[in-house]
Design a protein around this motif. Structure first.
Motif, PDB file in Angstrom:
ATOM      1  N   ILE A   7       0.840  -1.206   0.000  1.00 25.22           N
ATOM      2  CA  ILE A   7       0.000   0.000   0.000  1.00 25.22           C
ATOM      3  C   ILE A   7       0.869   1.248   0.000  1.00 25.22           C
ATOM      4  CG2 ILE A   7      -1.567   1.367   1.419  1.00 25.22           C
ATOM      5  CD1 ILE A   7      -3.017  -1.154   2.149  1.00 25.22           C
ATOM      6  N   TYR A  10       2.539   2.181  -3.381  1.00 27.27           N
ATOM      7  CA  TYR A  10       1.727   2.798  -4.427  1.00 27.27           C
ATOM      8  C   TYR A  10       0.881   3.961  -3.937  1.00 27.27           C
ATOM      9  CZ  TYR A  10       3.086  -1.266  -7.092  1.00 27.27           C
ATOM     10  OH  TYR A  10       3.818  -2.219  -7.737  1.00 27.27           O
ATOM     11  N   LEU A  11       0.980   4.303  -2.669  1.00 28.64           N
ATOM     12  CA  LEU A  11       0.156   5.375  -2.108  1.00 28.64           C
ATOM     13  C   LEU A  11       0.443   6.718  -2.766  1.00 28.64           C
ATOM     14  CD1 LEU A  11      -1.968   6.065   0.022  1.00 28.64           C
ATOM     15  CD2 LEU A  11      -0.099   6.532   1.602  1.00 28.64           C
ATOM     16  N   ASP A  13       1.380   7.286  -5.825  1.00 26.15           N
ATOM     17  CA  ASP A  13       0.777   7.301  -7.158  1.00 26.15           C
ATOM     18  C   ASP A  13      -0.733   7.509  -7.077  1.00 26.15           C
ATOM     19  OD1 ASP A  13       3.246   6.828  -8.300  1.00 26.15           O
ATOM     20  OD2 ASP A  13       2.989   4.651  -8.242  1.00 26.15           O
ATOM     21  N   VAL A  14      -1.357   6.838  -6.143  1.00 22.47           N
ATOM     22  CA  VAL A  14      -2.813   6.974  -5.985  1.00 22.47           C
ATOM     23  C   VAL A  14      -3.179   8.397  -5.571  1.00 22.47           C
ATOM     24  CG1 VAL A  14      -4.784   6.197  -4.607  1.00 22.47           C
ATOM     25  CG2 VAL A  14      -3.153   4.532  -5.468  1.00 22.47           C
ATOM     26  N   LEU A  15      -2.442   8.950  -4.630  1.00 24.73           N
ATOM     27  CA  LEU A  15      -2.729  10.320  -4.195  1.00 24.73           C
ATOM     28  C   LEU A  15      -2.469  11.327  -5.314  1.00 24.73           C
ATOM     29  CD1 LEU A  15      -1.314  10.257  -0.564  1.00 24.73           C
ATOM     30  CD2 LEU A  15      -3.705  10.233  -1.286  1.00 24.73           C
ATOM     31  N   ILE A  17      -2.893  10.779  -8.527  1.00 27.09           N
ATOM     32  CA  ILE A  17      -4.015  10.673  -9.457  1.00 27.09           C
ATOM     33  C   ILE A  17      -5.270  11.324  -8.872  1.00 27.09           C
ATOM     34  CG2 ILE A  17      -5.568   9.027 -10.574  1.00 27.09           C
ATOM     35  CD1 ILE A  17      -3.081   7.209 -10.894  1.00 27.09           C
ATOM     36  N   ILE A  18      -5.532  11.107  -7.599  1.00 29.21           N
ATOM     37  CA  ILE A  18      -6.694  11.729  -6.951  1.00 29.21           C
ATOM     38  C   ILE A  18      -6.551  13.247  -6.940  1.00 29.21           C
ATOM     39  CG2 ILE A  18      -7.892  12.012  -4.752  1.00 29.21           C
ATOM     40  CD1 ILE A  18      -7.326   9.034  -4.240  1.00 29.21           C
ATOM     41  N   TYR A  46       2.194  11.992 -15.908  1.00 27.57           N
ATOM     42  CA  TYR A  46       2.154  10.617 -15.403  1.00 27.57           C
ATOM     43  C   TYR A  46       2.993   9.696 -16.272  1.00 27.57           C
ATOM     44  CZ  TYR A  46      -1.931  12.069 -12.744  1.00 27.57           C
ATOM     45  OH  TYR A  46      -2.783  12.712 -11.912  1.00 27.57           O
TER      46      TYR A  46
END
Length: 56
Positions: A7, A10-11, A13-15, A17-18, A46
């Motif tokens: 987690i 990749y956190l 990258d996720v943040l 994108i959000i 990205y």
């Protein structure tokens, strides 16, 4: 423990994108074409980030 490490791996990258989604939506509300331009810039950024990481 492994799940937690995945987690956190990749956190960011996720943040990212959000966060860009919120930026896109805010600009889209002001001026629709500018929202799509911002989205294109974010996708280009990205592509550079993911290519630089080399995790694919």
């Amino acid at each position: 423990m492994k799940f937690k490490k995945k987690i956190f791996k990749y956190l960011d990258d996720v943040l990212l994108i959000i966060g860009s989604g919120f930026i896109f939506y805010g600009v889209y509300q002001v001026y629709i074409p500018a929202g799509y331009i911002i989205l294109g810039i974010c996708f280009t950024a990205y592509a550079f980030l993911f290519a630089k990481k080399g995790e694919w």
